[in-house]
Scaffold this motif. Structure first.
Motif, PDB file in Angstrom:
ATOM      1  N   GLY A   1      49.311  55.673  28.335  1.00  0.00           N
ATOM      2  CA  GLY A   1      49.944  54.730  27.137  1.00  0.00           C
ATOM      3  C   GLY A   1      50.183  53.515  27.559  1.00  0.00           C
ATOM      4  O   GLY A   1      49.876  53.284  28.754  1.00  0.00           O
ATOM      5  N   SER A   2      50.610  52.687  26.722  1.00  0.00           N
ATOM      6  CA  SER A   2      50.731  51.200  27.179  1.00  0.00           C
ATOM      7  C   SER A   2      52.335  50.930  27.636  1.00  0.00           C
ATOM      8  O   SER A   2      53.009  51.472  27.088  1.00  0.00           O
ATOM      9  N   ASP A   3      52.351  50.007  28.778  1.00  0.00           N
ATOM     10  CA  ASP A   3      53.642  49.537  29.237  1.00  0.00           C
ATOM     11  C   ASP A   3      53.745  48.277  28.593  1.00  0.00           C
ATOM     12  O   ASP A   3      53.108  47.191  29.383  1.00  0.00           O
TER      13      ASP A   3
ATOM     14  N   ALA B   1      52.933  49.308  34.383  1.00  0.00           N
ATOM     15  CA  ALA B   1      52.663  50.750  34.691  1.00  0.00           C
ATOM     16  C   ALA B   1      51.335  51.276  33.382  1.00  0.00           C
ATOM     17  O   ALA B   1      51.015  50.128  32.872  1.00  0.00           O
ATOM     18  N   GLY B   2      51.401  52.547  33.296  1.00  0.00           N
ATOM     19  CA  GLY B   2      50.518  52.913  31.950  1.00  0.00           C
ATOM     20  C   GLY B   2      49.010  52.188  32.141  1.00  0.00           C
ATOM     21  O   GLY B   2      48.388  52.195  33.278  1.00  0.00           O
TER      22      GLY B   2
ATOM     23  N   THR C   1      54.668  51.988  24.214  1.00  0.00           N
ATOM     24  CA  THR C   1      56.027  52.090  24.733  1.00  0.00           C
ATOM     25  C   THR C   1      56.424  50.732  24.649  1.00  0.00           C
ATOM     26  O   THR C   1      55.807  49.809  25.074  1.00  0.00           O
TER      27      THR C   1
ATOM     28  N   GLN D   1      58.963  48.842  26.757  1.00  0.00           N
ATOM     29  CA  GLN D   1      59.337  48.987  27.889  1.00  0.00           C
ATOM     30  C   GLN D   1      59.275  47.732  28.812  1.00  0.00           C
ATOM     31  O   GLN D   1      58.652  46.789  28.663  1.00  0.00           O
TER      32      GLN D   1
ATOM     33  N   MET E   1      50.170  58.971  30.549  1.00  0.00           N
ATOM     34  CA  MET E   1      51.303  59.304  29.581  1.00  0.00           C
ATOM     35  C   MET E   1      50.671  60.195  28.562  1.00  0.00           C
ATOM     36  O   MET E   1      49.750  59.519  27.670  1.00  0.00           O
TER      37      MET E   1
ATOM     38  N   VAL F   1      52.334  63.239  33.885  1.00  0.00           N
ATOM     39  CA  VAL F   1      53.323  61.845  33.889  1.00  0.00           C
ATOM     40  C   VAL F   1      54.303  62.414  32.670  1.00  0.00           C
ATOM     41  O   VAL F   1      54.023  62.870  31.493  1.00  0.00           O
TER      42      VAL F   1
ATOM     43  N   ALA G   1      57.989  61.519  32.869  1.00  0.00           N
ATOM     44  CA  ALA G   1      59.099  60.532  32.737  1.00  0.00           C
ATOM     45  C   ALA G   1      58.741  59.195  33.455  1.00  0.00           C
ATOM     46  O   ALA G   1      58.161  59.144  34.542  1.00  0.00           O
ATOM     47  N   SER G   2      59.411  58.049  33.067  1.00  0.00           N
ATOM     48  CA  SER G   2      59.142  56.787  33.761  1.00  0.00           C
ATOM     49  C   SER G   2      60.103  57.077  35.011  1.00  0.00           C
ATOM     50  O   SER G   2      60.826  57.752  35.253  1.00  0.00           O
TER      51      SER G   2
ATOM     52  N   LEU H   1      58.502  60.668  28.864  1.00  0.00           N
ATOM     53  CA  LEU H   1      57.032  60.344  28.487  1.00  0.00           C
ATOM     54  C   LEU H   1      56.411  61.423  27.900  1.00  0.00           C
ATOM     55  O   LEU H   1      55.346  61.200  27.314  1.00  0.00           O
TER      56      LEU H   1
ATOM     57  N   HIS I   1      57.206  50.467  40.618  1.00  0.00           N
ATOM     58  CA  HIS I   1      56.699  50.710  39.079  1.00  0.00           C
ATOM     59  C   HIS I   1      55.230  50.932  39.130  1.00  0.00           C
ATOM     60  O   HIS I   1      54.490  49.895  39.625  1.00  0.00           O
ATOM     61  N   GLY I   2      54.525  51.878  38.528  1.00  0.00           N
ATOM     62  CA  GLY I   2      53.197  52.172  38.470  1.00  0.00           C
ATOM     63  C   GLY I   2      52.338  52.595  39.807  1.00  0.00           C
ATOM     64  O   GLY I   2      51.295  52.584  39.608  1.00  0.00           O
TER      65      GLY I   2
ATOM     66  N   ASP J   1      50.334  56.011  38.621  1.00  0.00           N
ATOM     67  CA  ASP J   1      49.266  55.524  37.855  1.00  0.00           C
ATOM     68  C   ASP J   1      48.231  54.756  38.794  1.00  0.00           C
ATOM     69  O   ASP J   1      46.977  55.095  38.627  1.00  0.00           O
TER      70      ASP J   1
HETATM   71  C1  LIG Z   1      53.474  54.029  29.433  1.00  0.00           C
HETATM   72  C2  LIG Z   1      53.757  54.539  31.021  1.00  0.00           C
HETATM   73  N1  LIG Z   1      52.792  55.335  31.554  1.00  0.00           N
HETATM   74  C3  LIG Z   1      53.432  55.784  32.642  1.00  0.00           C
HETATM   75  C4  LIG Z   1      54.570  55.441  33.533  1.00  0.00           C
HETATM   76  C5  LIG Z   1      54.703  56.057  34.660  1.00  0.00           C
HETATM   77  O1  LIG Z   1      54.786  55.294  35.672  1.00  0.00           O
HETATM   78  C6  LIG Z   1      55.223  54.422  32.498  1.00  0.00           C
HETATM   79  N2  LIG Z   1      56.452  54.169  32.990  1.00  0.00           N
HETATM   80  N3  LIG Z   1      54.668  54.108  31.350  1.00  0.00           N
END
Ligand SMILES: Cc1ncc(CO)c(N)n1
Ligand SMILES: Nc1ncnc2c1ncn2[C@@H]1O[C@H](COP(=O)(O)OP(=O)(O)OP(=O)(O)O)[C@@H](O)[C@H]1O
Length: 272
Positions: free
Chosen positions: A13-15, A20-21, A44, A46, A82, A114, A116-117, A123, A216-217, A220
């Motif tokens: 997924g995109s953050d 992250a993501g 997301t 986020q 995600m 994955v 949850a964040s 997620l 964070h991240g 990933d």
């Molecule tokens: C899109 C996304 N993927 C993975 C994570 C976990 O780090 C996150 N916070 N957001």
């Protein structure tokens, strides 16, 4: 003309905050000298404080992205992040089989389950856990759960290194070739011990624990650096050792962003 570098696919997924993501995955692929392809699963909404919205990509579009890049560009490794829903997991499974990603195929497959964040925002739907366990774990070259994911998947609450070994065995029984039980959330462990297991041998990967909220991240970035090394032909233990060194350096270079938790920096090698 130069030759193309190895290609790695992230199914993730995109953050919107960029930490992250897929944003972390692509920065890591770049830093590791591989070409990154993306099968986007969700957008997301986020930032450094958490996730306030999710829009899923239609499951057939996720599967179509995998087929499109695998059949034209060719892949030397793939990873998940995600996955959002059971529908997406069920749709991508035949696509993975068709292009030989995962056990039984040619292409190493890292499943980062994955759920949850880092803020606890969901997620992966609860209803997707059976599909994750039943469809993806048996296809995985390596699974890389954190301790919250270990508890969701196996019911085991890991508090110390002995529990970590019990959990690794329970996860391995679900079918992956290798298991990496990450120790970032073993808060009392000063070494952030990650434990690698293939059903017979335990390999301990200790590292420093930096006193920072800016991680964070991290999951990933670890899974993407491992996938990059696999794409270049490393064995799983070699790739995981590379990944551990890579994430330690990325956490050391993490920076504050927004009012909450900042991202690790896979681009630690570049001057800023
Ligand atoms: C899109 C996304 N993927 C993975 C994570 C976990 O780090 C996150 N916070 N957001
Ligand atoms: N404070 C820290 N200092 C050094 N290494 C860390 C720290 N926190 C996590 N790590 C390492 O980062 C990697 C990811 O671990 P963690 O267990 O936090 O995964 P995660 O929860 O999936 O990550 P995230 O959800 O933040 O992306 C592991 O190799 C872990 O040992």
């Amino acid at each position: 003309m130069t030759e193309a570098p190895p290609r790695v696919l992230t199914i993730a997924g995109s953050d919107s905050g960029g930490g992250a993501g897929i944003q972390a995955d692509l920065r890591t692929f770049f830093a590791c000298g591989v070409h990154g392809c993306v099968a986007l699963t969700a957008v997301t909404v986020q930032n450094s404080l958490g996730v306030t919205g999710v829009a899923e990509i239609p499951a057939e579009t996720v599967a179509a992205q995998i087929l499109s890049v695998a059949e034209d560009i060719g892949l030397q490794a793939a990873k998940t992040g995600m996955l959002a829903s059971a529908a997406i997991i069920e749709a991508i499974t035949p696509a993975l089989d068709r292009v030989g990603i995962g056990r039984g195929g040619r292409t190493p497959f890292v499943v980062d389950p994955v759920s949850a964040s880092m803020h606890g925002d969901q997620l992966l739907a609860d209803s997707a856990l059976d599909a994750l366990r039943g469809l993806l774990f048996p296809r995985a070259t390596l699974v890389t759960p954190n301790l919250d994911e270990v508890r969701l998947i196996t019911g085991i609450a890991v508090e110390d290194r002995a529990d970590q070994r019990v959990a690794a065995k329970a996860l391995h029984a679900l079918g992956p070739e290798w298991v990496l039980v990450k120790g970032g959330h073993m808060w009392d462990d000063p070494e952030c011990l990650d434990l690698l297991y293939d059903g017979s041998e335990f390999i301990e990967l200790p590292g420093p624990r930096y006193d920072t909220r800016h991680t964070h991240g991290s999951g990933d970035t670890l899974a993407s650096s491992i996938s990059s090394a696999l794409a270049k032909g490393a064995t799983v233990p070699e790739a995981v050792r590379f990944g551990k060194d890579f994430i330690v350096r990325s956490v050391a270079a993490a920076y504050p962003l927004g009012a909450g938790d900042g991202p690790v920096s896979p681009l630690w090698r570049l001057d800023r």
